[in-house]
Each structure stands twice: as C-alpha cells, then as structure tokens.
Design a protein around this motif. Structure first.
Motif, PDB file in Angstrom:
ATOM      1  N   CYS A  93       2.905  -9.569   3.861  1.00 56.41           N
ATOM      2  CA  CYS A  93       2.861  -8.443   2.918  1.00 56.41           C
ATOM      3  C   CYS A  93       4.272  -8.067   2.491  1.00 56.41           C
ATOM      4  N   ALA A 135      -1.112  -8.751   8.624  1.00 58.78           N
ATOM      5  CA  ALA A 135      -1.665  -7.847   7.608  1.00 58.78           C
ATOM      6  C   ALA A 135      -2.150  -8.578   6.366  1.00 58.78           C
ATOM      7  N   ASN A 183       4.267  -4.410  12.604  1.00 58.87           N
ATOM      8  CA  ASN A 183       3.149  -3.537  12.212  1.00 58.87           C
ATOM      9  C   ASN A 183       1.905  -3.839  13.037  1.00 58.87           C
ATOM     10  N   HIS A 212       6.551  -0.924   5.676  1.00 58.24           N
ATOM     11  CA  HIS A 212       7.589  -1.808   5.132  1.00 58.24           C
ATOM     12  C   HIS A 212       8.437  -1.091   4.084  1.00 58.24           C
ATOM     13  N   CYS A 257       3.012   2.326   3.144  1.00 52.16           N
ATOM     14  CA  CYS A 257       3.208   1.163   4.029  1.00 52.16           C
ATOM     15  C   CYS A 257       4.529   1.293   4.781  1.00 52.16           C
ATOM     16  N   CYS A 285       0.459  -1.061  10.561  1.00 55.13           N
ATOM     17  CA  CYS A 285      -0.059  -1.257   9.199  1.00 55.13           C
ATOM     18  C   CYS A 285      -1.147  -0.220   8.940  1.00 55.13           C
ATOM     19  N   LEU A 286      -1.127   0.386   7.745  1.00 55.57           N
ATOM     20  CA  LEU A 286      -2.100   1.441   7.436  1.00 55.57           C
ATOM     21  C   LEU A 286      -3.529   0.910   7.423  1.00 55.57           C
ATOM     22  N   CYS A 329       0.852  -1.198   0.000  1.00 53.55           N
ATOM     23  CA  CYS A 329       0.000   0.000   0.000  1.00 53.55           C
ATOM     24  C   CYS A 329       0.885   1.245   0.000  1.00 53.55           C
TER      25      CYS A 329
HETATM   26  S1  SF4 Z   1       1.361  -4.164   5.901  1.00 56.28           S
HETATM   27 FE1  SF4 Z   1      -0.545  -3.005   5.862  1.00 56.28          FE
HETATM   28  S2  SF4 Z   1       0.028  -1.087   4.858  1.00 56.28           S
HETATM   29 FE2  SF4 Z   1       1.605  -2.556   4.353  1.00 56.28          FE
HETATM   30  S3  SF4 Z   1       0.985  -3.507   2.420  1.00 56.28           S
HETATM   31 FE3  SF4 Z   1       0.216  -4.812   4.069  1.00 56.28          FE
HETATM   32  S4  SF4 Z   1      -1.860  -4.062   4.392  1.00 56.28           S
HETATM   33 FE4  SF4 Z   1      -0.790  -2.451   3.256  1.00 56.28          FE
END
Ligand code: SF4
Lengths: 187, 534
Positions: free
Chosen positions: B383, B457, B453, B358, B356, B520-521, B353
C-alpha cells in the motif's frame, strides 16, 4: 437476449456489492452471468469499474466491448462519464448524483451533471436522500439498483429475493430498509 | 454436484481440493491471493488439509516440494513476479523426480492492474521444460487443476497453471465433480531423483529432455488443444491461447467465413496440430494473452514460409491485456465506438485510506528530509507504494519485494548520504532481512524505516508471518545497535517527535532501524467486526 453492464464508482463505494446483487438476481431467474471484478491496488480510493454480463445464452468473454454496453451503472457522477465509449447509442446511464471529491482537480459539480444530461440517455438519482428516507443511509447502492431495475432484463421479484439473501444475516430491519430503498429507487 | 459461483482463483482452489490435495503454500499477491484464501477457509474446517501462508514464494515452493517428496499432493500459489523469487527452487525442482502431484498456480497480470510488470509465466514453464495449463474460464480452472495433478504424478514433474487477472477475478458458474481421496504418505525409493549433485543432475536433465516427446504427445492429443480445419477458407487461420479464445469466439461471428482455428491451453505447444493448421492456411493470426510466446515459437521452427500476424507486426498491441476490441484489427474487423463526452475527465488514481498510518510516517519523513540538502528515499511493494504519488511524494524507488534495503545500501556505500529505505513489515519479512544482514555486516550508514501495520494490507489484510511484537527482537538479533532501533507511533500528534527521531537516525553514521508502528485501518476495522482485540 444479452445485457451488458459497466459498473463504475470509486474504490470503497461498494461497486462489487451492486454487481453481486444484480448478478445473483439474474441467476435466480435462470440467466447466465459473468462478472469481472477489480481487486488489489485499484480498490484504494481510485476509479473502479466492473463488467457484468447477463445473457440467456453462453457468455464467452468477461469483458464488454466498446459501444456494446446496454447500461452504465455508476455510484458517482464523474465516474459515469469515464466509460462512455462502452455505451451503445440505445443504452442507459443510471448514476447517483452524489460526488466523491478525493482529487484536487475535481471539476465543477454542475458541469458534470450537465455533461451527464447532455448524453440524452441518463437517469440521475439522489441515492443518498432516498436511502435516508428508507431509514438506512448505507442503502444508497440498493437505491441505484432500484433505479436501474426497470431497464434490466431481470424480474423485480428476483432482485428482491437477491436483496433478501444479501442482507438476511444482518437482521429483518436491514432487509426491510433495503427493500424499501429498492422500491423507492425504482419509482 | 451442485453448481457454484466462483472466482477463477476460487475455482482453481476447489479443483485442487477435489483433486485430493493435502497441503497448500503461498505468498499473497494480486491477482493470486484468493486461491489461498479459499483453501485456508476450507482447511479451517478440515483436518485432512494443511494450508498456510509462507514468508515468501521461495520458502512456499520448497515447503510444497517437501510435501511432494513424501507422496502428498500439494499446491503452491503466487503472482507472476513471485515466481522470480521462487525461480531457484522452481527451476531445479523440474529436474527432481516428483512424487506426490506438485502444482504451481501462477497468476499473471497483463495490463499491470496491480503489479510492476507484465511478465508471462509461460516462459518459465518452457524454461524449466515442464508442462503448463492455461484455462480460459472458471470451469477450466477447476478441471485443468485436477488434470494438472494427474499429469504431475504421471510424468513426475511440477505442473504450472497460468492464470491472468481477468480470469482470476471474474466470477461465473462452476460445476464441480466428485472429490477424490488424498494420497497416503509414501516416500519414494528413488531419492537419487532428489539429489541434484552434478553427476545425478546430468542424468535427470537428460531424462527431462527425453520426456519432452511424451509431453508433446500428450499436448498434441489433448482436447484442451482443439483444432478445427475449414478447407473452404484458406486466407488465414487463427491460434488463440487463454482468454484470447473468448474474445475471438465473440468476434468470429462477424467474419464472412469461419477460419481454421487452433486453441492452445496445454503446453508445450502441440507441434503436430500447429503444423496441420499451417499446412491449411496462408497466414496465421495469433491472439494470445501476454507476451509473444506462441508467436515467436511459430517463427522459430515452422518450415513453411507462412505469414504470421499478431503482436510482433503490431496487429495487436504488445502491451496491456487483450479485450474484445483490440483483437478486432488482427481479424480485419472494423473498430467499434460508443458515446463520447466533451468534458476533460481528471484521472482518479488509487490512494492511501483516509487516516492511514503510512500518511503520517511519510509526513514525518518529508519534514525530516527538509533538514538535509539532498537525500534519497528508496521504497518497496505494498500500500505504501502509493506514497510516491501526491500529496505524499515521499519515496523515490519501487522495484521489487525487498529492494528498498539493498538499493539503499548500494547508494550509501557509493558515498551518498543520507539514505533512507522504507519497507512494510510483511515485505521486510518476505525479503528484507537478508539485505539488512548485509548492511549490518558493513555497518552501512543508512536508516531503514519499517512501516509496521501488522498485516499484508495491499492484498486484503492477510496475517504477517511474524507478529509485530517479534520484529524488534529479530532486528536486535541480527546485530543492529539497540540504541539505533527506535519505535515511533505515526500519528499527527506525534509529528514533531517522530521527525526528530528520523532526523537523528539519518544523521547517524551507521545502520539504524526505525519501526513505525500503527495498525492498518482496514485490518483494525475487520478485527473489531470479528470481535477480536489483539
Ligand atoms: S495500509 Fe491499511 S489503512 Fe493504509 S492504505 Fe493500506 S489498507 Fe488503507
């Protein structure tokens, strides 16, 4: 009667909510529905597609066959071309004209639109502009449903009922805006 | 009862609830996660049902086994590769005298929509010599799950339900039936059936082998394995399993004559019915979702010399999932085509995203690596695996849950330096702690970066088993030097500082851990929507 739809878009665009809206309306009309979704990794900003099958008979499989889709319903013009080999020659492409450019090699916008038009079966909708006029920028997906609705085997009143169900928790205003978006998309 | 529109996963969950299940355990993994999500939602307003996520599939399985020992019906859920993690408990539980119904729901991912492999869990059921159901639609998910509990209690074995992505994540109408009561707490008298000491295990094993006859009798008689013979057409017969049946049902109307057909959805494979089919046709076409499980089985014991066509002879692809088109060749039906475009379409792979955390950690790792001639960055499942793709290109290995730390240790001890392992918080709690203990025991020169996070996620934002606030004390507790446990906040404005921390730890000649902490967003968005402020 059977009506097979390939829904296309980019992860996060709400492809699943469009599928849910049409599926609900078809069920309200008493039709059988099968809807195959994409969850997990593919949802993160990548190309996503969903198969939606409507019929007055039993539907065995979740997936639409090549050359068998009656409609490609796309939230994004590039994505509307990705699954063309599913479309039957009498089928329709209904797509939003609004691009989502999140890859470095995204082609020239006019080239995409030209190629969509070259299929000879496309309806291209400026969903965002119509949604804005309806008073809710987020209603672009419902505009697309509106644009598709005259080809779908589902009566208008059931789609409107499905829209009401979907948005009733968000208040009267949101329902009205989405109904307006639907009607404008249909026009 | 009222009709409901459910995902395959949800239909399975409801089947378990209505079967009188008392507990459910699992670890999130696409495409299985929605089973537990549904049960958790249900259990939040029911005091008769205990449901929770576990640290990993192995702990989940053992927790489930315990509930079964004291007489309760219990479900344990995981994705296919999760069963590898639970395999030790799973395989041995097959030798146990199962008391309360124990059903294991495993979701396979043919086509690797969201996985690193295509393994077919039916092999595990055969390996453990237990029974397995393979539903092909949502209604069957519901009904077979109910049946699986009965079978588990009847034959005193764990029973597997094998799902595949297309079924797990497709929605259709389900008509549920009456919910039945849960079992009373009831510890069995036969505790010897739970102690796998060699002398006892030998007995249990012999009994399990003996019981195979009963299992086969059941599957030979089960209406879940329907056989229809058409004596007027002998050119070929068809065996389908799982979703293969759906695609076959759609294609068969184009065939000049309807072939004899056996559909298999209850295992062990129904030998008698297979024999009957084989005796009626010259050739058997096998359409099965997954590997060549039934196909190889046929080759293994059929006495008739009969031609077998399927994935081994290339009639159907050995890789990927079945679809209405790739089974047509095997049935002698022509290819179908749709429209075409002249335009070359660029791929659109999934990506992190926008914003993010990461991405910022990866930017810092990449900058830190520039200070060294050569370095290796191992990574893991989540993710953050997307960090392998451009524009990040920050990680070099992705194997299985927790492997980042073990592989980093091996590389470091082989003499490579610097070595960095990148792992998410949930993956770390799943199976990263043990290899980190290994690294502490050898003070291996390597740096573990935990991407914290605060959520699982990738699978939809499930809660981690321990909150972020406890991660640091856990790491201190296993003996990492406090000076070499660093916390950074992955934000653009902290970039220089973060690069410095990572670089310094990469230079350090021992084991160090950097916790990269930012929510995490998606989780933050959901939390705000729900009005929470954790
Ligand atoms: S960790 Fe959260 S913000 Fe990052 S890609 Fe995954 S869902 Fe999106």
């Amino acid at each position: 009667m059977k009506y097979d739809i390939i829904l296309a878009g980019v992860g996060g665009q709400g492809v699943l909510s469009v599928a849910a809206c049409i599926a609900t309306s078809a069920m309200l009309q008493g039709l059988n529905v099968r809807q195959s979704e994409v969850h997990g990794m593919a949802q993160r900003g990548g190309a996503v597609m969903s198969h939606l099958r409507i019929s007055d008979k039993e539907i065995p499989g979740d997936l639409v066959g090549r050359g068998n889709a009656d409609m490609i319903l796309s939230m994004e013009p590039l994505e509307s071309l990705r699954y063309l080999d599913y479309l039957n020659p009498e089928g329709k492409i209904v797509t939003s004209s609004e691009t989502v450019i999140n890859i470095p090699d995204y082609p020239d916008e006019s080239e995409i639109i030209e190629n969509v038009k070259a299929t000879g079966v496309s309806v291209i909708v400026d969903a965002k502009a119509i949604a804005r006029e309806s008073g809710n920028m987020k209603a672009a997906n419902i505009v697309i449903v509106g644009a598709a609705s005259s080809y779908l085997p589902v009566e208008q009143k059931y789609i409107e009922q499905a829209i009401k169900q979907m948005f009733s928790a968000k208040g009267e205003d949101v329902v009205e805006q989405n109904l307006k978006a639907f009607i404008s998309g249909r026009a | 009862m009222d009709e409901m529109v459910l995902l395959g996963d949800e239909a399975l969950a409801l089947g378990a609830i209505d079967a009188g299940m008392s507990s459910a355990y699992g670890y999130p993994g696409t495409p299985s996660s929605e089973i537990m999500e549904y049960i958790l939602e249900y259990s939040s307003s029911s005091k008769d049902l205990f449901a929770t996520w576990s640290s990993n599939e192995k702990t989940a399985y053992e927790e489930a086994l315990g509930a079964s020992f004291v007489g309760k019906r219990v479900l344990v859920t995981m994705k296919h590769v999760g069963l590898n993690v639970a395999a030790d408990s799973f395989m041995n539980s097959a030798l146990c005298d199962i008391n309360g119904g124990l059903v294991i729901a495993v979701a396979d991912d043919p086509g690797m929509h969201s996985s690193q492999g295509e393994q077919d869990s039916r092999y595990y059921s055969a390996f453990a010599r237990i029974m397995c159901f393979e539903p092909r639609n949502q209604q069957e998910c519901y009904e077979m799950t109910r049946e699986a509990f009965d079978i588990s209690e009847k034959f005193h074995i764990p029973v597997m339900i094998r799902l595949v992505t297309r079924l797990a994540h497709s929605r259709a109408v389900v008509v549920p039936s009456e919910k039945r009561e849960a079992n009373e707490l009831h510890k069995s008298d036969n505790t010897a059936g739970w102690r796998l000491l060699p002398a006892l295990a030998r007995k249990n094993w012999a009994k399990l082998l003996e019981d195979q006859t009963d299992f086969e009798k059941y599957t030979n008689e089960s209406e879940y394995n329907p056989l229809s013979i058409n004596t007027d057409f002998t050119d070929f017969g068809v065996i389908t399993t799982g979703l293969g049946r759906n695609y076959y049902d759609e294609a068969k109307i184009e065939l000049p004559s309807l072939p004899s057909h056996l559909h298999i959805s209850a295992y062990p494979a129904p030998k008698d019915k297979i024999q009957k089919l084989a005796a009626s046709v010259k050739k058997i076409v096998v359409i099965e979702e997954g590997c060549t499980f039934i196909e190889d089985y046929l080759r293994g014991y059929l006495e008739q010399s009969i031609e077998i066509s399927g994935k081994r002879n290339g009639a159907i692809s050995l890789t990927g999932e079945l679809n209405p088109d790739n089974i047509r060749g095997a049935l002698g039906l022509p290819k179908r085509e749709g429209l075409k475009t002249e335009m070359a379409l660029p791929g659109r792979p999934p990506q992190l995203c926008k914003g993010c955390p990461h991405a910022d950690t990866y930017a810092a790792i990449n900058s830190a690596r520039e200070e060294f001639d050569n370095s290796i960055v191992t990574s893991d499942i989540g993710c953050y695996s997307l960090g392998a793709l451009p524009p990040h290109k920050a990680i070099e290995t992705i194997i299985c849950m927790g492997a980042s730390i073990g592989t980093a240790k091996g590389a470091a001890e082989a003499g490579f330096k610097p070595v960095v392992a990148v792992i998410g918080d949930s993956t770390f709690l799943h199976s990263g702690i043990s290899p980190l203990v290994d690294a502490v025991s050898c003070n291996t020169p390597m740096t573990v970066i935990i991407l914290d996070n605060g959520t699982v996620a990738m699978t939809g934002g499930q809660e981690t088993i321990l909150p972020s606030s406890r991660l640091k004390s856990l790491i201190e507790g296993i003996g990492i030097e406090p000076d070499h446990i660093k916390t950074i906040v992955p934000l653009k404005k902290n970039h220089t500082e973060n690069v410095d921390v990572i670089k310094t730890e990469m230079e350090y000649d021992g084991i160090s851990v950097v916790i990269s902490l930012r929510e995490c967003l998606e989780t933050a968005r959901k939390r705000k929507k729900a009005g929470g402020n954790k």
